[in-house]
Design an enzyme around this catalytic site. Structure first.
Site, PDB file in Angstrom:
ATOM      1  N   ARG A 113      38.596  32.892  78.759  1.00 11.06           N
ATOM      2  CA  ARG A 113      37.231  33.282  78.336  1.00 11.06           C
ATOM      3  C   ARG A 113      36.641  32.311  77.286  1.00 11.06           C
ATOM      4  O   ARG A 113      35.851  32.732  76.427  1.00 11.06           O
ATOM      5  CB  ARG A 113      37.202  34.724  77.794  1.00 11.06           C
ATOM      6  CG  ARG A 113      37.741  35.756  78.747  1.00 11.06           C
ATOM      7  CD  ARG A 113      36.891  35.965  79.987  1.00 11.06           C
ATOM      8  NE  ARG A 113      37.533  36.887  80.882  1.00 11.06           N
ATOM      9  CZ  ARG A 113      38.297  36.508  81.931  1.00 11.06           C
ATOM     10  NH1 ARG A 113      38.452  35.228  82.242  1.00 11.06           N
ATOM     11  NH2 ARG A 113      38.868  37.399  82.686  1.00 11.06           N
ATOM     12  N   GLU A 166      35.668  40.562  74.026  1.00  5.23           N
ATOM     13  CA  GLU A 166      35.286  39.632  75.096  1.00  5.23           C
ATOM     14  C   GLU A 166      33.754  39.553  75.144  1.00  5.23           C
ATOM     15  O   GLU A 166      33.172  38.497  75.312  1.00  5.23           O
ATOM     16  CB  GLU A 166      35.823  40.134  76.435  1.00  5.23           C
ATOM     17  CG  GLU A 166      35.395  39.284  77.602  1.00  5.23           C
ATOM     18  CD  GLU A 166      36.189  39.546  78.876  1.00  5.23           C
ATOM     19  OE1 GLU A 166      37.385  39.874  78.798  1.00  5.23           O
ATOM     20  OE2 GLU A 166      35.591  39.411  79.946  1.00  5.23           O
ATOM     21  N   SER A 217      34.633  44.664  80.689  1.00  3.80           N
ATOM     22  CA  SER A 217      35.712  44.817  79.708  1.00  3.80           C
ATOM     23  C   SER A 217      35.208  44.383  78.340  1.00  3.80           C
ATOM     24  O   SER A 217      34.762  43.258  78.178  1.00  3.80           O
ATOM     25  CB  SER A 217      36.909  43.940  80.076  1.00  3.80           C
ATOM     26  OG  SER A 217      37.413  44.356  81.303  1.00  3.80           O
TER      27      SER A 217
HETATM   28  P1  FAD Z   1      25.230  36.700  79.944  1.00  3.76           P
HETATM   29  O1  FAD Z   1      25.750  38.064  79.659  1.00  3.76           O
HETATM   30  O2  FAD Z   1      23.781  36.555  80.229  1.00  3.76           O
HETATM   31  O3  FAD Z   1      25.637  35.745  78.755  1.00  3.76           O
HETATM   32  C1  FAD Z   1      26.976  35.692  78.288  1.00  3.76           C
HETATM   33  C2  FAD Z   1      27.090  34.439  77.417  1.00  3.76           C
HETATM   34  O4  FAD Z   1      26.927  33.289  78.252  1.00  3.76           O
HETATM   35  C3  FAD Z   1      25.987  34.365  76.368  1.00  3.76           C
HETATM   36  O5  FAD Z   1      26.543  33.860  75.166  1.00  3.76           O
HETATM   37  C4  FAD Z   1      24.967  33.400  76.970  1.00  3.76           C
HETATM   38  O6  FAD Z   1      24.244  32.700  75.972  1.00  3.76           O
HETATM   39  C5  FAD Z   1      25.861  32.465  77.749  1.00  3.76           C
HETATM   40  N1  FAD Z   1      25.206  31.870  78.920  1.00  3.76           N
HETATM   41  C6  FAD Z   1      24.697  32.511  80.005  1.00  3.76           C
HETATM   42  N2  FAD Z   1      24.219  31.611  80.883  1.00  3.76           N
HETATM   43  C7  FAD Z   1      24.417  30.377  80.329  1.00  3.76           C
HETATM   44  C8  FAD Z   1      24.152  29.051  80.745  1.00  3.76           C
HETATM   45  N3  FAD Z   1      23.564  28.773  81.905  1.00  3.76           N
HETATM   46  N4  FAD Z   1      24.502  28.033  79.919  1.00  3.76           N
HETATM   47  C9  FAD Z   1      25.106  28.283  78.732  1.00  3.76           C
HETATM   48  N5  FAD Z   1      25.384  29.508  78.282  1.00  3.76           N
HETATM   49  C10 FAD Z   1      25.053  30.546  79.076  1.00  3.76           C
HETATM   50  N6  FAD Z   1      33.834  39.224  83.620  1.00  3.76           N
HETATM   51  C11 FAD Z   1      34.950  38.658  84.133  1.00  3.76           C
HETATM   52  O7  FAD Z   1      35.329  37.555  83.713  1.00  3.76           O
HETATM   53  N7  FAD Z   1      35.649  39.281  85.119  1.00  3.76           N
HETATM   54  C12 FAD Z   1      35.293  40.472  85.640  1.00  3.76           C
HETATM   55  O8  FAD Z   1      35.949  40.984  86.533  1.00  3.76           O
HETATM   56  C13 FAD Z   1      34.117  41.098  85.111  1.00  3.76           C
HETATM   57  N8  FAD Z   1      33.694  42.303  85.571  1.00  3.76           N
HETATM   58  C14 FAD Z   1      32.573  42.862  85.045  1.00  3.76           C
HETATM   59  C15 FAD Z   1      32.158  44.117  85.529  1.00  3.76           C
HETATM   60  C16 FAD Z   1      31.015  44.720  85.018  1.00  3.76           C
HETATM   61  C17 FAD Z   1      30.573  46.055  85.550  1.00  3.76           C
HETATM   62  C18 FAD Z   1      30.265  44.064  84.020  1.00  3.76           C
HETATM   63  C19 FAD Z   1      29.007  44.686  83.477  1.00  3.76           C
HETATM   64  C20 FAD Z   1      30.671  42.832  83.526  1.00  3.76           C
HETATM   65  C21 FAD Z   1      31.827  42.222  84.026  1.00  3.76           C
HETATM   66  N9  FAD Z   1      32.267  40.985  83.561  1.00  3.76           N
HETATM   67  C22 FAD Z   1      33.398  40.410  84.084  1.00  3.76           C
HETATM   68  C23 FAD Z   1      31.557  40.295  82.463  1.00  3.76           C
HETATM   69  C24 FAD Z   1      30.466  39.326  82.943  1.00  3.76           C
HETATM   70  O9  FAD Z   1      29.973  39.663  84.244  1.00  3.76           O
HETATM   71  C25 FAD Z   1      30.952  37.868  82.951  1.00  3.76           C
HETATM   72  O10 FAD Z   1      31.427  37.482  81.683  1.00  3.76           O
HETATM   73  C26 FAD Z   1      29.850  36.909  83.376  1.00  3.76           C
HETATM   74  O11 FAD Z   1      30.404  35.624  83.540  1.00  3.76           O
HETATM   75  C27 FAD Z   1      28.692  36.828  82.387  1.00  3.76           C
HETATM   76  O12 FAD Z   1      27.628  36.103  83.000  1.00  3.76           O
HETATM   77  P2  FAD Z   1      26.110  36.442  82.647  1.00  3.76           P
HETATM   78  O13 FAD Z   1      25.251  35.515  83.435  1.00  3.76           O
HETATM   79  O14 FAD Z   1      25.836  37.876  82.814  1.00  3.76           O
HETATM   80  O15 FAD Z   1      26.085  36.025  81.122  1.00  3.76           O
END
Ligand code: FAD
Length: 305
Positions: free
Chosen positions: A174, A295, A225
């Site tokens: 992560r 996380e 998580s």
């Molecule tokens: P955001 O929530 O929008 O942002 C997260 C971080 O990334 C922020 O700090 C943001 O500034 C940064 N960010 C976003 N886009 C960019 C970019 N283009 N460039 C630079 N920085 C950026 N995660 C897992 O790893 N495994 C799983 O199985 C998993 N299951 C999930 C299930 C559920 C129901 C939920 C709600 C979440 C889950 N997650 C899981 C967490 C999440 O989906 C991941 O961490 C995902 O990668 C976050 O992406 P996001 O676009 O939503 O990021």
């Protein structure tokens, strides 16, 4: 002040610009206050222009993907928030899949399936964007972004484009260099494999989807998580053993279905989330001597009382 800055930003012809935009609409927890300036970047060039503009005006910039791993505090975010979700093209050539940062990693996984390419099955239920998945080195069920990523194009804090190979990205559990250097990912190239057929890839994805739907409280807003896996242990198991499932603060509770999740069951706020997170961390440390690291990212300002 914000108004005149926003007028200057109108140079971004392909982007949508809003002021005092409520951010709870863009997060999976459905919490969060307003952004001073909110930009939906329409092109990669606009994204670079916003960064340069912010630097010139000494404004902080925050990037938002799909909002699935973020808690935005109730007082919102100062400066400029850039949403990347409009940059969402996915293309495939031979074994290579190239996705813009705002594409859903679930769509990238489905596109790979349609082309009979294997490697992104693990991501079929991760609700993030490609950029967010690279930032977090997202992973599930034994797979992670690191396993199939080749390189990314990003923009640095000066507004300049940079290309980073997998090694240069320093992806860990992560973590990534994208986090430490405050880069913004604009596209990612994945190297996939053609050694499985469509039915086998689909069978793996169906199996993972069923596991997810059975074990996770997908019917409620959440951020997935909340905590990282402590060495040699599982956060969910410790929370369950401490009897914390169902513990509620305000409108947010530790999920009764999956102890590693905190669900927004009744108009919860970011401050409810933060209090509950601290309560769980303190309890687990007292009971088992284990430190739970978050996380989920928590950003923005607390609401002034
Ligand atoms: P955001 O929530 O929008 O942002 C997260 C971080 O990334 C922020 O700090 C943001 O500034 C940064 N960010 C976003 N886009 C960019 C970019 N283009 N460039 C630079 N920085 C950026 N995660 C897992 O790893 N495994 C799983 O199985 C998993 N299951 C999930 C299930 C559920 C129901 C939920 C709600 C979440 C889950 N997650 C899981 C967490 C999440 O989906 C991941 O961490 C995902 O990668 C976050 O992406 P996001 O676009 O939503 O990021």
């Amino acid at each position: 002040m914000t108004y005149s800055l926003t007028r200057s930003l109108k140079i971004l012809t392909s982007s949508i610009i809003k002021t005092d935009e409520q951010l709870y609409k863009y997060t999976y927890t459905e919490t969060g206050g307003a952004a001073d300036i909110y930009v939906e970047a329409g092109t990669i060039e606009d994204t670079a222009a916003v960064i340069k503009f912010a630097k010139e005006h000494n404004l902080p910039v925050t990037y938002l993907g799909n909002g699935s791993n973020i808690i935005i505090r109730d007082g919102g975010i100062r400066g400029i928030v850039v949403s990347l979700l409009e940059l969402n093209d996915i293309t495939v050539a031979d074994n290579t899949l190239i996705a813009e940062s705002g594409a859903a990693i679930i769509d990238a996984s489905q596109t790979a399936l349609q082309h009979g390419l294997s490697g992104l099955e693990f991501a079929c239920g991760i609700p993030g964007s490609v950029g967010g998945a690279v930032y977090m080195n997202a992973g599930a069920y034994g797979g992670e972004v690191k396993d199939c990523l080749k390189h990314v194009t990003a923009i640095n804090e000066m507004g300049d484009f940079v290309t980073l190979t997998l090694d240069e990205l320093e992806l860990g559990y992560r973590t990534s260099r994208v986090q430490t250097e405050h880069l913004v990912v604009v596209s990612a190239e994945f190297e996939l494999s053609a050694d499985k057929d469509y039915a086998d890839i689909k069978a793996v994805m169906d199996d993972l989807t069923e596991k997810r739907e059975t074990k996770q409280p997908l019917e409620y807003p959440s951020c997935g998580s909340v905590f990282q896996r402590p060495p040699g242990n599982f956060a969910g198991k410790l929370i369950q053993d401490a009897g914390l499932q169902g513990h509620r603060i305000g409108g947010v509770e530790v999920s009764k279905k999956h102890a590693g999740f905190m669900v927004n069951v009744d108009d919860g706020t970011a401050s409810d989330y933060e209090e509950l997170i601290h309560h769980v961390q303190d309890t687990i440390q007292e009971r088992f001597g284990v430190v739970l690291h978050r996380e989920v990212r928590i950003i923005g300002d607390k609401l002034e009382k």
